[in-house]
Write a protein that holds these residues in place. Structure first.
Motif, PDB file in Angstrom:
ATOM      1  N   ASN A   1      -3.797   4.721  -7.647  1.00 60.20           N
ATOM      2  CA  ASN A   1      -2.886   4.454  -6.547  1.00 60.20           C
ATOM      3  C   ASN A   1      -3.198   5.602  -5.451  1.00 60.20           C
ATOM      4  N   GLU A   2      -3.469   6.868  -5.835  1.00 57.42           N
ATOM      5  CA  GLU A   2      -3.728   7.799  -4.695  1.00 57.42           C
ATOM      6  C   GLU A   2      -5.042   7.799  -4.006  1.00 57.42           C
TER       7      GLU A   2
ATOM      8  N   LEU B   1       0.797  -1.278   0.168  1.00 55.96           N
ATOM      9  CA  LEU B   1       0.104  -0.105  -0.073  1.00 55.96           C
ATOM     10  C   LEU B   1       0.912   1.245  -0.039  1.00 55.96           C
ATOM     11  N   ALA B   2       0.401   2.295  -0.523  1.00 51.43           N
ATOM     12  CA  ALA B   2       0.978   3.641  -0.463  1.00 51.43           C
ATOM     13  C   ALA B   2       1.074   3.981   1.256  1.00 51.43           C
ATOM     14  N   SER B   3       2.352   4.164   1.488  1.00 46.13           N
ATOM     15  CA  SER B   3       2.709   4.220   2.812  1.00 46.13           C
ATOM     16  C   SER B   3       3.434   5.567   3.321  1.00 46.13           C
ATOM     17  N   ALA B   4       3.021   6.062   4.465  1.00 47.52           N
ATOM     18  CA  ALA B   4       3.656   7.204   5.169  1.00 47.52           C
ATOM     19  C   ALA B   4       5.098   6.893   5.592  1.00 47.52           C
TER      20      ALA B   4
ATOM     21  N   ALA C   1      -1.896   6.702   7.874  1.00 48.34           N
ATOM     22  CA  ALA C   1      -1.284   7.887   8.274  1.00 48.34           C
ATOM     23  C   ALA C   1      -1.103   8.790   6.681  1.00 48.34           C
ATOM     24  N   TYR C   2      -0.756   8.019   5.723  1.00 49.51           N
ATOM     25  CA  TYR C   2      -0.380   8.615   4.206  1.00 49.51           C
ATOM     26  C   TYR C   2      -1.837   9.282   3.761  1.00 49.51           C
ATOM     27  N   LYS C   3      -2.758   8.499   4.027  1.00 48.48           N
ATOM     28  CA  LYS C   3      -4.314   8.861   3.485  1.00 48.48           C
ATOM     29  C   LYS C   3      -4.513  10.056   3.976  1.00 48.48           C
ATOM     30  N   TYR C   4      -4.302  10.364   5.254  1.00 53.21           N
ATOM     31  CA  TYR C   4      -4.801  11.696   6.298  1.00 53.21           C
ATOM     32  C   TYR C   4      -3.874  12.630   6.501  1.00 53.21           C
ATOM     33  N   ASN C   5      -2.548  12.586   5.990  1.00 52.79           N
ATOM     34  CA  ASN C   5      -1.427  13.307   6.306  1.00 52.79           C
ATOM     35  C   ASN C   5      -0.976  13.358   7.697  1.00 52.79           C
TER      36      ASN C   5
END
Length: 509
Positions: A352-353, A209-212, A250-254
């Motif tokens: 992806n975003e 997954l996209a990760s922070a 964490a990445y999704k919601y900054n």
């Protein structure tokens, strides 16, 4: 390894091993020089013994065998002291992330089977970026030994490039620029054959997954020691899937590390068994995200539009997408984004975003609150997948008929997607294409009906006014009584007779 009674762990219990990797020369060096000073030689010997339980060059599962083989392989006797020693060595391997042990109860039997899943050693870069492991190694061998070991595993940059100011340009060729796949034919026999020859049970896939990119060490260092969720957060070290989901939220919601630790300390984030409640974490993270949006609204209005766009693009370029998009599923770039990215980049972003970031690209400033609320409900209550929500944004907001955007319309399209079971990016693309084709066919059909109606009207009224170029009337031609000249041929006698009849009818005669 948590064992309540020694009767639950004996040399008579059976076990099996699973691994899906193979040790390289660098891995062997890491085990000898890095892990062995931490866990000891006997624990590393147990790791090698378990590794050799599966033939070299293969991966998967070993045969079921009694644990007597492990005791004999380590040169231990069959007594309670040896059992405690094996449990202790296995616990050390579990603590540093090299082993994960599970206990399986066979249905309808009293037998218990142990599963030993081996993990590959961390690479030198990953190990020395993990704070708690580096600190533990320092406590075992000393600070200067750690520095020496770090230098031993790395090769320095050439002197000519070390201090030079160089401009780096990526000249790599992407896949679809060099190769073209035949998308018209899908080999179902190959898919079926690959499924049949695959192992009956495989390791759970670890989705990238996209990760922070917040490591476990950073989380545990900032998490309160006296928190009720401390033990559950510590289990994230051995649960990479849960840690990846936490980083994705964490990445999704900054979220930064402090905000993430604050959310993990909330109630109901972990259930009674210590499992992560992803839905509850997303709800609380969304509330924090909305609050942060309100706080930053004034600051965003003060920034210049060009600076805000440049900062947004720079932020997005740091996060590389994880999933490729096949050329047959490319959707065209909508007019608001034309000139800012090509078709491949746009589809990669859409695939992806998270929708919170993808939605902001269609607005030069802040996203209207009612649109944020609608997509919040679609994400948190309807449970539509992230790529499907992005395709919905492309279809409704990025479409040519953007003037019809309403809450009702957005909710209707999302409900239709939900009823059709669209759970992947590819299914959503096919749905959008079908809807566009249906609208196009409907427009052509309505145009044909209007043309046929006009032709039939012309034929019906062709005899009246058709030759002089005037448009025929749709109403039928009804004759109108014209007011003519008054005829005064009635005599006086006839008038008198009419008066008499009128009096008679009135009852006056």
């Amino acid at each position: 390894m948590r064992i309540g009674s020694m009767l639950e762990f004996t040399e008579h219990h059976r076990y099996y091993i699973f691994r899906d990797f193979s040790l390289s020369g660098l891995d062997h060096k890491m085990l000898t020089l890095i892990y062995q000073p931490i866990v000891g030689g006997l624990a590393v010997a147990l790791y090698h013994l378990l590794y050799q339980g599966i033939e070299e060059g293969r991966s998967g599962y070993s045969r079921l065998e009694p644990q007597r083989k492990l005791f004999l392989g380590l040169g231990l006797s069959m007594d309670e002291r040896s059992r405690r020693l094996v449990i202790e060595q296995a616990s050390k391997l579990e603590a540093v992330g090299l082993l994960q042990s599970s206990r399986l109860a066979v249905p309808d039997h009293a037998e218990v089977i142990y599963e030993y899943e081996l993990m590959s050693p961390l690479s030198p870069g990953e190990f020395f970026q993990t704070v708690h492991l580096t600190m533990l190694l320092r406590d075992k061998v000393g600070k200067y030994a750690v520095i020496s070991l770090r230098e031993m595993f790395g090769s320095s940059e050439p002197d000519e490039l070390a201090h030079a100011q160089l401009e780096k340009e990526n000249i790599s060729v992407p896949f679809y620029e060099l190769f073209q796949l035949n998308m018209q034919s899908f080999d179902t026999e190959l898919e079926q054959a690959l499924t049949e020859v695959a192992p009956a049970r495989q390791a759970s896939p670890r989705a990238e997954l996209a990760s922070a990119r917040i490591p476990y060490g950073e989380i545990i260092l900032r998490f309160p020691r006296n928190s009720a969720n401390r033990s559950s957060v510590e289990r994230l070290r051995h649960r990479p899937d849960s840690l990846a989901q936490v980083n994705y939220v964490a990445y999704k919601y900054n979220l930064n590390v402090t905000g993430l630790c604050r959310l993990l300390d909330e109630d109901d984030i972990f259930d009674g068994n210590g499992e992560l409640n992803v839905d509850e974490l997303q709800l609380k993270a969304n509330g924090l995200y909305r609050h942060q949006l309100k706080r930053d609204e004034g600051r965003e209005k003060a920034l210049a539009r060009s600076e805000a766009m440049a900062g947004e693009v720079g932020e997005d370029e740091r996060d590389e997408p994880e999933y490729e998009v096949s050329e047959q599923y490319f959707l065209p770039v909508p007019s608001p984004l034309q000139g800012r990215c090509d078709i491949q980049q746009y589809n990669m972003l859409m695939r992806n975003e998270p929708h919170t970031r993808f939605l902001r690209r269609f607005f030069p400033g802040a996203v209207p609150d009612w649109i944020v609320n609608v997509f919040e409900r679609i994400d948190l209550h309807y449970k539509l997948a992230g790529p499907v929500i992005n395709v919905l944004i492309h279809y409704v907001i990025g479409g040519q008929e953007a003037g019809r955007i309403t809450r009702t319309y957005l909710d209707a399209v999302a409900s239709n997607m939900l009823m059709k079971g669209l759970d992947t990016f590819e299914k959503a693309v096919v749905y959008v294409r079908e809807q566009a084709q249906m609208e196009q066919d409907k427009g052509l059909r309505q145009g044909g009906e209007r043309g046929a109606g006009a032709a039939s009207g012309k034929r019906a009224f062709g005899g009246r006014g058709g030759s002089n170029g005037r448009t025929p009337s749709r109403k039928p031609s009804i004759p109108i009584v014209q007011e003519g000249t008054r005829d005064s041929s009635v005599t006086e006698a006839e008038l008198e007779e009419l008066r008499r009849l009128a009096h008679k009818l009135d009852g006056k005669s």
